[in-house]
Enzyme design. Structure first.
Site, short mmCIF file in Angstrom:
data_model
loop_
_atom_site.label_atom_id
_atom_site.label_comp_id
_atom_site.label_asym_id
_atom_site.label_seq_id
_atom_site.Cartn_x
_atom_site.Cartn_y
_atom_site.Cartn_z
N PRO A 142 -39.70 13.39 48.08
CG PRO A 142 -39.59 15.41 49.23
CD PRO A 142 -38.88 14.61 48.19
CG ASP A 152 -8.66 10.12 28.47
OD1 ASP A 152 -8.01 10.14 27.43
OD2 ASP A 152 -9.68 10.80 28.65
CG ASP A 161 -39.54 11.23 36.74
OD1 ASP A 161 -39.46 11.28 37.98
OD2 ASP A 161 -39.98 10.24 36.12
CG HIS A 207 -14.06 10.53 16.49
ND1 HIS A 207 -14.20 10.10 15.19
CD2 HIS A 207 -12.73 10.57 16.72
CE1 HIS A 207 -13.01 9.91 14.65
NE2 HIS A 207 -12.10 10.18 15.57
CB VAL A 212 -45.15 16.70 44.47
CG1 VAL A 212 -45.87 18.02 44.24
CG2 VAL A 212 -43.72 16.95 44.94
CG LEU A 266 -24.91 8.29 2.42
CD1 LEU A 266 -23.70 7.89 3.26
CD2 LEU A 266 -24.62 9.60 1.67
N GLY A 312 -3.19 9.86 19.99
CA GLY A 312 -2.60 11.13 20.43
C GLY A 312 -1.20 11.00 20.98
#
Length: 1111
Positions: free
Chosen positions: A109, A268, A227, A771, A111, A790, A320
């Site tokens: 809607p 997985d 949003d 990861h 607003v 670095l 794994g």
């Protein structure tokens, strides 16, 4: 991956369901979702409000700044929405560098509100707190919200109850710039929003704009979410599944969701291993199948560095210790994608990986080989070349299998082991590096069995240790990064005294949580080869069994290690233990770690499990800091202190430990996120230097228990450490703390650093690497930015991972030249015997099998019956008769034979409760015995007198027929011998009262059997016997027996010798035994269901005949 972005519709749906329960004054978020399959009439019928008010429509595909991109239509009716969506759905749109199709929309809607009624609120999580941002202005023109918004940090708390803030704190800290009439309302909303944020394990939640209108009397609320963007911690699914419901995780804009990705994600989710697949460019020519989360990023980096970014087809990883079947499914999926489109230059498949810690390389390669063989014609058709590099447990067998496969596939297939740099095959595959035809192969696994197995690689002066030269320690890392003064050396860490920065020494004792016998044995073997005086593992904790002792090897001897049901017992009986190695699952790792921290003796805890929810990990970090406990992990393989101690499977098998010189200390300390890459670092460091002094893999999750600086500063304080290696990665900002330490002089030792994930900058859409923490949320978190920072701070940063070993070697050699490290003689390690199971798998020994079988095989990808896969058996619907034919007779017999078997099972299943077998079963059941005992008591009655006449009948009738006796002669011979004819006669049935079971079988045999000589012979015998007495009929045992013999002899499936062997071994009676078992089980269940009590035979049915009494 942990933090995953969700659709706006999903986020608003979650808030709708849970904010009201938290007491929020929010107007419910009305919305409707649209995709390419939406029926607009049905949508309107399901959401009638769409036709009665102005609407807003926008894409719902994780697109940022939709307003500025013109991707929002406001204040439009339903027909206007339909037209606007119709013009855009399925069309390409450019958003930044990404181009993608609009497929999903959300309608809400409209607003009405004023610009000054818009605000901005955002909540995001980081290591030590959740941050709430609020700005009194919102909307598309908000600008740099980080510099404008007011901020409230909510520290991580140990307590799981409550949220740690009040609406008063929110009002006083965040809401100073909004009107006083709105503050309490907004404060209550933010308090409720944060409560839901915590409860539902959000990791990011942004609302812009949040519309706050003036309070209106009545039921209408005055807060609206326009949003929304959100991420949730997907690893918390086991906690929040009932609250979340089914959650759709859309791909980043610019990358379509492929069914193959969903298939791998499902694999997985069902596996204890890690299987990831992201399709980047389906038409690309470079495909990867890489083992390990860290290694997969490095391979992608190298491909992009060598100019292959535009042709990189996928990102993915398997790790794994996946099973052979799982790797087969993964490889099959990759190959199916590769062979859908042709490429004019052909395609390359890079099967790579580092040196595995515990994954059986041969087992995973067998799955890949099966897939390669299955796709062989298409591999040739699409001109595919394969490049393989792998190492780790049983890698020699894996590489051998690959080489043999390559010779048979008819495609170029090149195979390399740890003698080749990990990413060298990328250059070969892309034509940037020559392919060595006869690569040098380093020592094999078997060498460590022999005392001299390492001697050829160990010259007497190859070890460059450090020695003391004066009492002062030089300043390493001045402007040149090196010092001229020789540092303190010694072997404190090896002898157990340790330095200020040491975490482990040769006296370290550990308690292992979980029945991880292989990991414990690996730790003990490492202890032995390091010449420790006693084992490092003093106890195990396993709550699912009672206290007992578990047998392990200490060198050649067997020892017993206690296993406790309760952690408290393990701790109180082993006060010297200061390390906990926690192998608990992701569901129980939190509780077991909290319990371990309650014992002051524990100083270090390694958490191996991957997928622990981030909120739990952050609480563990807080508790550990307060208690002075160091946590390694989660999602780690652990760490290693050469010559002293190792955690679990770190370092891999003994051959890698010996080859990488991990049995004695070197001079280099490293810290890495990736557990798999830690083993590769061991290899690289051992080749470029005198070896590793200590190495830690802090884990791949977003919030590791200890970070890079925790370990680097330990290394700075440890006089044994002469240089440091850092392997960082994309995502997070911890590497910048290292930069600051270099700049302000806290870190003075030479540091070689490289951050993996440089390829992320070359992708047009966001890619989540293996990861959980490997995803850049800002430019500052990219690997390229970190490497530049670095280098600017004074670290030695190579040009790529390919040259990391050279950079380490250069720094090390300069340390040697400056006198900080001087050669020491290499001392060969003691020999450690190989476990029998590995020796057998490597083909080093042979042993006669204790058992032989030829009917069933459960070792492969799926169960085989008689050589046929169980899936094929079910597809063909061969029934129980077909299964009997495969398991009993090792072949697929004709359908009529299978039907005959099933018919025999049905007609012999039961014959009432009065027969001896059923009677015994019933009595046993009523005595309270279990199913198996009751069944066996009935089966034991089967013999010649009851039920077991099939074999006897088969023998008698076939011998008579084979010797040429006529039916009459057979009857007369048996009468003269005084023997009953098996299969003839019935107590109840007769010619006048026929047995319908026999009638049915007779009709079936006459109709379907190709030949039935013995059956006809038996019918003639029956005609003779019934002429004397009407109940001497061919009974069910007899008709099955003679029919079975005809089947064996005349079906064409058996030789005469085979048929006779089956008759003699008693196979015919097997049908009665199997069939009657069905009935006996039925009688058992019937008695239990009827709740029948103990049976006692009545006196009046017993004739008591006592011996005569004599005076």
């Amino acid at each position: 991956m942990s933090a995953k972005a969700i659709r706006e519709a999903t986020g608003k749906g979650l808030l709708n369901r849970h904010l009201s329960a938290a007491g929020s004054p929010l107007s419910s978020c009305q919305f409707a979702s649209v995709d390419e399959q939406t029926n607009w009439n049905t949508l309107l019928a399901d959401n009638p409000w769409l036709a009665s008010q102005p609407l807003v429509v926008k894409p719902d595909q994780l697109i940022k700044r939709r307003g500025k991109l013109g991707l929002i239509k406001v204040n439009v009716n339903y027909q206007g929405v339909q037209a606007w969506v119709g013009e855009r759905i399925g069309k390409d749109v450019q958003v930044g560098r990404a181009t993608g199709k609009l497929r999903n929309f959300i309608i809400e809607p409209f607003v009405p509100h004023k610009p000054d009624e818009e605000a901005y609120v955002c909540i995001y999580s980081h290591r030590s707190a959740d941050t709430i941002l609020f700005h009194h202005q919102g909307g598309v023109d908000i600008g740099d919200v980080d510099s404008k918004a007011l901020r409230l940090d909510v520290p991580v708390r140990e307590e799981e109850n409550g949220i740690g803030i009040t609406s008063g704190e929110i009002e006083n800290t965040l809401l100073t710039h909004i009107s006083s009439s709105k503050r309490k309302l907004v404060a209550k909303f933010i308090e409720s929003l944060y409560a839901v944020y915590v409860d539902l394990h959000f990791t990011y939640l942004e609302i812009n704009p949040l519309v706050i209108t003036e309070p209106i009397s009545g039921d209408q609320q005055s807060i609206f979410i326009l949003d929304l963007a959100a991420k949730i911690d997907a690893t918390a699914d086991f906690i929040c599944h009932s609250k979340w419901g089914a959650v759709d995780y859309p791909p980043p804009f610019g990358r379509d969701a492929f069914p193959e990705e969903a298939y791998i994600a499902d694999l997985d989710a069902k596996s204890g291993a890690s299987l990831k697949l992201t399709i980047l460019n389906k038409s690309g020519r470079i495909w990867t199948m890489v083992a390990g989360g860290g290694a997969s990023v490095i391979y992608s980096d190298t491909i992009c560095d060598l100019g292959g970014a535009s042709e990189l087809a996928n990102y993915g990883e398997y790790s794994g210790a996946p099973s052979e079947q799982q790797t087969y499914e993964y490889a099959k999926t990759i190959l199916s994608l590769m062979t859908q489109e042709r490429h004019p230059e052909g395609k390359v498949l890079i099967i790579g990986g580092g040196i595995a810690n515990f994954t059986n390389v041969a087992a995973t390669f067998k799955g890949i080989v099966t897939a390669l063989q299955e796709y062989q014609p298409k591999l040739v058709e699409h001109n595919i070349s394969v490049f393989v590099r792998r190492a780790g447990p049983n890698y020699q067998e894996g590489l051998r299998i690959m080489r043999e496969t390559g010779q048979n596939l008819g495609i170029p297939l090149f195979v390399f082991g740890p003698e080749t740099h990990m990413t060298a095959i990328v250059g070969m595959a892309l034509g940037k590096r020559a392919i060595p035809r006869n690569p040098e192969v380093e020592f094999s696994t078997a060498n460590f069995l022999l005392p001299g197995g390492q001697s050829r690689e160990s010259p007497s002066t190859s070890r460059k240790g450090s020695v003391t030269a004066g009492s002062s320690r030089g300043s390493i890392g001045s402007s040149s990064g090196f010092a001229s003064t020789v540092c303190t050396a010694g072997t404190a860490s090896a002898s157990g005294s340790g330095g200020k920065g040491t975490m482990f020494n040769s006296k370290t004792k550990a308690i292992v949580w979980g029945m991880q016998t292989r990991a414990v044995q690996s730790m003990l073997d490492f202890d032995f080869v390091c010449r420790r005086s006693e084992p490092s593992v003093v106890a195990m904790v396993y709550p699912f069994t009672g206290d007992h002792k578990q047998k392990f090897y200490w060198g050649h001897k067997e020892i017993l290690i206690p296993v406790y049901k309760k952690m408290s017992d393990a701790m109180t009986k082993n006060k010297e233990a200061d390390v906990m190695v926690n192998f608990a699952s992701l569901r129980s790792a939190y509780e077991s770690t909290v319990e371990a921290m309650s014992y002051p003796q524990i100083h270090t805890i390694a958490i191996i499990a991957e997928g622990i929810p981030e909120n739990m990990t952050r609480r563990l970090i807080l508790m550990a800091r307060k208690k002075g406990v160091s946590i390694i992990g989660p999602a780690t393989v652990g760490g290693i202190k050469p010559g002293c101690f190792k955690i679990g499977n770190t370092g891999g098998m003994m051959d890698n430990i010996l080859h990488s010189k991990l049995y004695r200390p070197g001079s280099v300390a490293y810290v890495s996120r990736s557990g798999g890459m830690s083993n590769e670092l061991n290899n690289i460091v051992s080749k470029a230097t005198n070896g590793v002094l200590e190495g830690v893999a802090i884990g791949g999750d977003r919030y590791p228990g200890t970070n890079f600086m925790d370990h680097i500063m330990r290394y700075q304080d440890d006089p044994e450490v002469k240089m440091i290696v850092l392997l960082g990665e994309v995502g997070g900002v911890e590497e910048y703390d290292v930069c600051e330490a270099l700049k302000d002089g806290r870190l003075t030792k030479p540091l070689v650093a490289w951050c993996i994930g440089t390829c992320a900058d070359m992708f047009t859409s966001e890619v989540q690497f293996g990861h959980a923490g490997s995803c850049a949320n800002s430019d500052r978190e990219t690997a390229c930015s970190k490497n530049k920072a670095l280098a600017a701070a004074g670290a030695h940063v190579p040009s790529s991972f390919d040259s990391l070993g050279e950079a380490i070697g250069d720094v090390y050699n300069r340390l040697v030249e400056s006198g900080n490290i001087v050669p020491e003689p290499e001392v060969p390690p003691p020999t450690v015997p190989m476990d029998y199971s590995w020796a057998r798998e490597l083909g080093l020994i042979r042993k006669p099998a204790s058992f032989m079988t030829s009917i069933c095989d459960e070792r492969g990808q799926e169960l085989l019956y008689g050589g046929i896969a169980i899936s094929e058996i079910l597809k063909k619907d061969i029934g129980i008769g077909g299964v009997v034919s495969l398991l009993w007779f090792q072949r697929c017999l004709p359908p009529y034979v299978c039907k005959f078997f099933e018919m025999c099972l049905m007609v012999t299943a039961d014959h009432g409760p009065a027969v001896s077998g059923a009677h015994n079963t019933i009595v046993c059941a009523r005595a309270g015995k279990d199913l198996v005992s009751s069944l066996v008591s009935g089966l034991l009655t089967i013999g010649d007198r009851f039920g077991g006449a099939l074999d006897g009948a088969a023998r008698q009738f076939s011998e008579a027929y084979d010797t040429g006796l006529s039916p009459m002669e057979f009857v007369n011979v048996m009468r003269k011998k005084g023997q009953l004819i098996m299969g003839i006669g019935h107590r109840v049935k007769s010619l006048n009262n026929p047995d319908m079971r026999v009638k049915i079988i007779k009709e079936f045999v006459v109709e379907h059997f190709p030949a039935r000589p013995l059956f006809n012979y038996a019918l003639e015998v029956e005609r003779i016997t019934t002429s004397k007495k009407p109940n001497l009929i061919l009974n069910v045992d007899g008709v099955i027996a003679v029919s079975f013999v005809d089947l064996l002899r005349n079906s064409g499936c058996f030789t005469r010798e085979e048929a006779q062997e089956y008759i003699e071994m008693g196979s015919i009676n097997s049908l009665f035994v199997l069939g009657r078992s069905i009935g006996f089980i039925g009688h058992y269940m019937d008695q239990k269901r009827l709740k029948q009590g103990l049976y006692r035979h009545p006196w009046d049915d017993i004739s008591y005949v006592m011996p005569e009494q004599y005076n």
